[in-house]
Design an enzyme around this catalytic site. Structure first.
Site, PDB file in Angstrom:
ATOM      1  N   ARG A 221      -4.391   3.828   4.395  1.00 10.61           N
ATOM      2  CA  ARG A 221      -3.146   3.131   4.687  1.00 10.61           C
ATOM      3  C   ARG A 221      -2.036   3.889   3.976  1.00 10.61           C
ATOM      4  O   ARG A 221      -2.254   4.412   2.869  1.00 10.61           O
ATOM      5  CB  ARG A 221      -3.177   1.692   4.143  1.00 10.61           C
ATOM      6  CG  ARG A 221      -4.021   0.735   4.947  1.00 10.61           C
ATOM      7  CD  ARG A 221      -3.367   0.406   6.292  1.00 10.61           C
ATOM      8  NE  ARG A 221      -4.088  -0.602   7.034  1.00 10.61           N
ATOM      9  CZ  ARG A 221      -4.894  -0.375   8.066  1.00 10.61           C
ATOM     10  NH1 ARG A 221      -5.120   0.860   8.470  1.00 10.61           N
ATOM     11  NH2 ARG A 221      -5.472  -1.371   8.710  1.00 10.61           N
ATOM     12  N   GLU A 250       5.173   2.873   9.251  1.00 10.24           N
ATOM     13  CA  GLU A 250       4.854   3.344  10.614  1.00 10.24           C
ATOM     14  C   GLU A 250       5.584   2.530  11.674  1.00 10.24           C
ATOM     15  O   GLU A 250       5.738   1.333  11.499  1.00 10.24           O
ATOM     16  CB  GLU A 250       3.334   3.221  10.834  1.00 10.24           C
ATOM     17  CG  GLU A 250       2.573   4.153   9.940  1.00 10.24           C
ATOM     18  CD  GLU A 250       1.070   3.906   9.971  1.00 10.24           C
ATOM     19  OE1 GLU A 250       0.585   3.160  10.831  1.00 10.24           O
ATOM     20  OE2 GLU A 250       0.384   4.461   9.105  1.00 10.24           O
ATOM     21  N   HIS A 268      -1.246   7.841  13.226  1.00 11.97           N
ATOM     22  CA  HIS A 268      -2.267   6.811  12.944  1.00 11.97           C
ATOM     23  C   HIS A 268      -3.310   6.793  14.078  1.00 11.97           C
ATOM     24  O   HIS A 268      -3.513   5.773  14.749  1.00 11.97           O
ATOM     25  CB  HIS A 268      -1.644   5.429  12.753  1.00 11.97           C
ATOM     26  CG  HIS A 268      -2.546   4.507  11.978  1.00 11.97           C
ATOM     27  ND1 HIS A 268      -2.088   3.525  11.149  1.00 11.97           N
ATOM     28  CD2 HIS A 268      -3.899   4.437  11.903  1.00 11.97           C
ATOM     29  CE1 HIS A 268      -3.113   2.876  10.597  1.00 11.97           C
ATOM     30  NE2 HIS A 268      -4.236   3.424  11.050  1.00 11.97           N
TER      31      HIS A 268
HETATM   32  O1  A2R Z   1     -15.584  -2.310  -3.884  1.00 11.89           O
HETATM   33  P1  A2R Z   1     -16.153  -0.923  -3.985  1.00 11.89           P
HETATM   34  O2  A2R Z   1     -16.494  -0.432  -5.340  1.00 11.89           O
HETATM   35  O3  A2R Z   1     -17.234  -0.689  -2.993  1.00 11.89           O
HETATM   36  O4  A2R Z   1     -14.957   0.053  -3.506  1.00 11.89           O
HETATM   37  C1  A2R Z   1     -14.353   0.000  -2.225  1.00 11.89           C
HETATM   38  C2  A2R Z   1     -13.096   0.837  -2.301  1.00 11.89           C
HETATM   39  N1  A2R Z   1     -11.994   0.081  -2.906  1.00 11.89           N
HETATM   40  C3  A2R Z   1     -11.356   0.468  -4.006  1.00 11.89           C
HETATM   41  N2  A2R Z   1     -11.519   1.546  -4.775  1.00 11.89           N
HETATM   42  C4  A2R Z   1     -10.711   1.658  -5.866  1.00 11.89           C
HETATM   43  N3  A2R Z   1      -9.767   0.755  -6.183  1.00 11.89           N
HETATM   44  C5  A2R Z   1      -9.562  -0.349  -5.430  1.00 11.89           C
HETATM   45  N4  A2R Z   1      -8.631  -1.232  -5.756  1.00 11.89           N
HETATM   46  C6  A2R Z   1     -10.387  -0.528  -4.289  1.00 11.89           C
HETATM   47  N5  A2R Z   1     -10.488  -1.474  -3.329  1.00 11.89           N
HETATM   48  C7  A2R Z   1     -11.469  -1.093  -2.510  1.00 11.89           C
HETATM   49  O5  A2R Z   1     -12.812   1.173  -0.947  1.00 11.89           O
HETATM   50  C8  A2R Z   1     -15.130   0.723  -1.136  1.00 11.89           C
HETATM   51  O6  A2R Z   1     -15.801   1.835  -1.670  1.00 11.89           O
HETATM   52  C9  A2R Z   1     -14.038   1.230  -0.195  1.00 11.89           C
HETATM   53  C10 A2R Z   1     -13.856   0.375   1.038  1.00 11.89           C
HETATM   54  O7  A2R Z   1     -15.014   0.435   1.799  1.00 11.89           O
HETATM   55  P2  A2R Z   1     -15.311  -0.600   2.971  1.00 11.89           P
HETATM   56  O8  A2R Z   1     -15.000  -1.969   2.540  1.00 11.89           O
HETATM   57  O9  A2R Z   1     -16.698  -0.312   3.474  1.00 11.89           O
HETATM   58  O10 A2R Z   1     -14.242  -0.261   4.076  1.00 11.89           O
HETATM   59  P3  A2R Z   1     -14.313   0.800   5.281  1.00 11.89           P
HETATM   60  O11 A2R Z   1     -14.965   0.189   6.473  1.00 11.89           O
HETATM   61  O12 A2R Z   1     -14.852   2.090   4.781  1.00 11.89           O
HETATM   62  O13 A2R Z   1     -12.771   0.943   5.623  1.00 11.89           O
HETATM   63  C11 A2R Z   1     -11.827   1.348   4.640  1.00 11.89           C
HETATM   64  C12 A2R Z   1     -10.402   1.331   5.142  1.00 11.89           C
HETATM   65  C13 A2R Z   1      -9.951   0.109   5.934  1.00 11.89           C
HETATM   66  O14 A2R Z   1      -9.669  -1.007   5.138  1.00 11.89           O
HETATM   67  C14 A2R Z   1      -8.704   0.624   6.631  1.00 11.89           C
HETATM   68  O15 A2R Z   1      -7.584   0.454   5.826  1.00 11.89           O
HETATM   69  C15 A2R Z   1      -8.980   2.104   6.782  1.00 11.89           C
HETATM   70  O16 A2R Z   1     -10.208   2.359   6.046  1.00 11.89           O
HETATM   71  O17 A2R Z   1      -9.156   2.428   8.128  1.00 11.89           O
END
Ligand code: A2R
Length: 307
Positions: A221, A250, A268
């Site tokens: 993002r 965007e 995007h």
């Molecule tokens: O909760 P963790 O340790 O698995 O970490 C997640 C990480 N994450 C963060 N890392 C550092 N600081 C933060 N505040 C934080 N919040 C979240 O991002 C996890 O490793 C990763 C997100 O993975 P998923 O939930 O599997 O999401 P996905 O499907 O990979 O999609 C990620 C993003 C979407 O939310 C859209 O914004 C974009 O990709 O298309």
């Protein structure tokens, strides 16, 4: 038939499936009392005042994996379930990340312009570029898509590190400090969710740590990167290159960014192929149809899984 409020665009295939089960309403004409379901996307989301004004809302289906434009916590508190489209876009977004990285390393746009302008014929070979092989790659957010990026990069034999909230059971080095990881790597690939917890996480200190030979790739993002600091770092050379699919406001992309030659810019388009958008659209609709069929959903966001 239940009343569905449509926010943002949907595909013809989505419309045709949805219209068999719902009365579809547009934002410019709907009765707030009657709306029970919303279909929206990760960009438009649902404005907080709109969410609060729909007393009989039961479900919001987001066409996309990122749902930072919907207050899922507030929805869950009211018993409104929010769904999204995880997994079906992992490979596409990973391909976009790899394309951006390779385009920066091998100066794809510069060399394309070199041929088109006739410079090759007039001036001889283009300057050399950098090899993308054997690079130190840091992944910010090793979730579903982050892991797909690591898998997709294998042929380039990277040394992979990652930063996320928690360490994972993976054969990559974990950094609990983003700036330290940025200092260690050649390329930083951002793929966390947006929202307050990641806002401007990639700040001037992280960009300086990545350095003048470093490359930033953002397919997460626009909010995750401090765009002003990024422009300054790219202008003064304290950061080498950037490949960006996402921006702060965007579809507005600052002129200063558009004028730089050390960036590759995409609109995007991370998941924007016919095949992947069809899969995302199907899951968006399947969640809605399942909900009116038996009250359950297929892919609730974490905040709503208990509902
Ligand atoms: O909760 P963790 O340790 O698995 O970490 C997640 C990480 N994450 C963060 N890392 C550092 N600081 C933060 N505040 C934080 N919040 C979240 O991002 C996890 O490793 C990763 C997100 O993975 P998923 O939930 O599997 O999401 P996905 O499907 O990979 O999609 C990620 C993003 C979407 O939310 C859209 O914004 C974009 O990709 O298309």
């Amino acid at each position: 038939m239940p009343d569905l409020l449509q926010i943002g665009g949907i595909t013809e295939r989505m419309r045709s499936r949805l219209s068999e089960a719902f009365d579809i309403h547009q934002l410019d004409s709907f009765d707030a009392e009657s709306i029970t379901h919303i279909v929206t996307n990760g960009h438009d989301g649902v404005a907080p005042d709109l969410l609060a004004s729909l007393p009989n809302l039961k479900m919001i289906s987001v066409y996309g994996v990122g749902y930072d434009a919907v207050d899922a916590g507030a929805a869950a508190q009211r018993g409104v379930v929010v769904t999204h489209t995880p997994d079906v876009l992992n490979n596409e977004v990973a391909t976009t990340a790899v394309l951006l990285m390779l385009s920066c390393y091998r100066e794809l746009l510069r060399d394309d312009a070199y041929v088109r302008s006739g410079q090759w014929e007039a001036e001889g070979n283009a300057p050399l570029t950098r090899s993308a092989d054997n690079q130190k790659v840091g992944i910010l957010g090793l979730g579903r898509i982050g892991q797909a990026i690591a898998d997709k990069l294998k042929p380039w034999a990277p040394e992979i590190s990652y930063h996320s909230r928690n360490a994972k059971d993976v054969p990559f080095r974990y950094f609990d400090n983003l700036q330290e990881m940025a200092r260690h790597v050649d390329v930083l690939i951002c793929i966390t969710p947006g929202g307050p917890s990641t806002n401007k996480m990639v700040n001037a200190d992280v960009l300086n740590a990545l350095g003048s030979n470093g490359t930033l790739i953002n397919v997460s993002r626009g909010s995750v990167v401090d765009e002003e600091a990024l422009i300054e770092a790219l202008q003064n050379g304290s950061l080498g290159w950037a490949g960006l699919d996402v921006f702060q406001k965007e579809p507005h992309v600052p002129k200063a960014l558009r004028e730089l030659s050390n960036v590759v810019l995409l609109p995007h388009a991370g998941s924007a192929t016919t095949e992947t958008r069809a899969a995302m659209g199907d899951l968006t609709v399947d969640n809605l149809l399942r909900h009116i069929h038996d009250g359950s959903v297929i892919t609730a966001v974490p905040e709503c899984r208990h509902l």
